[in-house]
Write a protein that holds these residues in place. Sequence first.
Motif, PDB file in Angstrom:
ATOM      1  N   LEU A 165     -21.363  22.813 -14.948  1.00 29.88           N
ATOM      2  CA  LEU A 165     -21.966  22.030 -13.866  1.00 29.88           C
ATOM      3  C   LEU A 165     -21.165  22.171 -12.577  1.00 29.88           C
ATOM      4  O   LEU A 165     -21.746  22.210 -11.478  1.00 29.88           O
ATOM      5  CB  LEU A 165     -22.093  20.562 -14.264  1.00 29.88           C
ATOM      6  N   ALA A 166     -19.836  22.274 -12.676  1.00 28.91           N
ATOM      7  CA  ALA A 166     -19.019  22.479 -11.477  1.00 28.91           C
ATOM      8  C   ALA A 166     -19.394  23.794 -10.794  1.00 28.91           C
ATOM      9  O   ALA A 166     -19.509  23.861  -9.563  1.00 28.91           O
ATOM     10  CB  ALA A 166     -17.542  22.478 -11.840  1.00 28.91           C
ATOM     11  N   THR A 167     -19.618  24.828 -11.595  1.00 26.99           N
ATOM     12  CA  THR A 167     -20.041  26.119 -11.051  1.00 26.99           C
ATOM     13  C   THR A 167     -21.402  25.995 -10.380  1.00 26.99           C
ATOM     14  O   THR A 167     -21.647  26.564  -9.299  1.00 26.99           O
ATOM     15  CB  THR A 167     -20.114  27.171 -12.169  1.00 26.99           C
ATOM     16  N   THR A 168     -22.315  25.236 -10.997  1.00 27.16           N
ATOM     17  CA  THR A 168     -23.661  25.059 -10.452  1.00 27.16           C
ATOM     18  C   THR A 168     -23.626  24.297  -9.129  1.00 27.16           C
ATOM     19  O   THR A 168     -24.313  24.670  -8.164  1.00 27.16           O
ATOM     20  CB  THR A 168     -24.536  24.308 -11.463  1.00 27.16           C
ATOM     21  N   ILE A 169     -22.829  23.250  -9.060  1.00 29.67           N
ATOM     22  CA  ILE A 169     -22.719  22.459  -7.827  1.00 29.67           C
ATOM     23  C   ILE A 169     -22.148  23.299  -6.693  1.00 29.67           C
ATOM     24  O   ILE A 169     -22.694  23.319  -5.578  1.00 29.67           O
ATOM     25  CB  ILE A 169     -21.860  21.200  -8.071  1.00 29.67           C
ATOM     26  N   GLN A 170     -21.059  24.010  -6.971  1.00 25.52           N
ATOM     27  CA  GLN A 170     -20.459  24.837  -5.930  1.00 25.52           C
ATOM     28  C   GLN A 170     -21.410  25.963  -5.521  1.00 25.52           C
ATOM     29  O   GLN A 170     -21.506  26.310  -4.345  1.00 25.52           O
ATOM     30  CB  GLN A 170     -19.126  25.421  -6.411  1.00 25.52           C
ATOM     31  N   GLY A 171     -22.133  26.511  -6.494  1.00 24.79           N
ATOM     32  CA  GLY A 171     -23.100  27.563  -6.183  1.00 24.79           C
ATOM     33  C   GLY A 171     -24.215  27.063  -5.295  1.00 24.79           C
ATOM     34  O   GLY A 171     -24.680  27.788  -4.394  1.00 24.79           O
ATOM     35  N   ALA A 172     -24.672  25.840  -5.512  1.00 24.77           N
ATOM     36  CA  ALA A 172     -25.735  25.271  -4.673  1.00 24.77           C
ATOM     37  C   ALA A 172     -25.245  25.087  -3.238  1.00 24.77           C
ATOM     38  O   ALA A 172     -25.965  25.399  -2.272  1.00 24.77           O
ATOM     39  CB  ALA A 172     -26.187  23.935  -5.255  1.00 24.77           C
TER      40      ALA A 172
END
Length: 206
Positions: A165-172
């Motif tokens: 989820l951390a990767t997804t948030i930063q990616g967004a």
Amino acid sequence: MSPKVQQLGTKVSIVEQFRRRQIVQGAISTIAGHGLAHASLSRIAAEAGVSRGVISYHFDGRDELIEQVVTALFTDTNRYIKDHVDRAEGAQAKLRAFIESSFAFMAAHRANFVALVDIWGSFGSPQAKRRFNATMYDPCRRHVQSILRLGQSEGCFRAFDTSTLATTIQGAIDGVMLQWVFDESAVDLAACSAELVAMFEGTTRA
């Protein structure tokens, strides 16, 4: 060492730090305005208001200067975000602060991100890309992940893989940033910030 000599050394160090920062800011402005390919030391010196010799005194060539530019871009961004996150109480507020401060810093420092994207696209070797990733994404992911873990420990976030989820948030966040760099008029940063806050508050809620 006498107190006067120590004091002189401190003053010299402060002056050198100021001069290096001045040159780095000149490099950022030059890259943002002309692109990395056209950011010669002479052009950077003119932008920074110093001689090319001053740049050579403080940096061992253009490559070292560009490395320092990358470091400064992320150090400044991460410091701003961390200051806002640290002032927030509880994981939910910290997650909101992380997202909102990311976009607030973008809006106030467009040249930083224009320069960053140009540098980002200029790395040729796999080794350079990995170093860039370690400088750029690892600290951001770890910061978000620490917020998500805090929320799970507080019981306000549901069970999920915090790394994913951390990767997804930063990616967004970075995905919006890229579109904004390419076409500023097409992206409303404040609206995107609000939507991402609502999205990730919803998906993390216990």
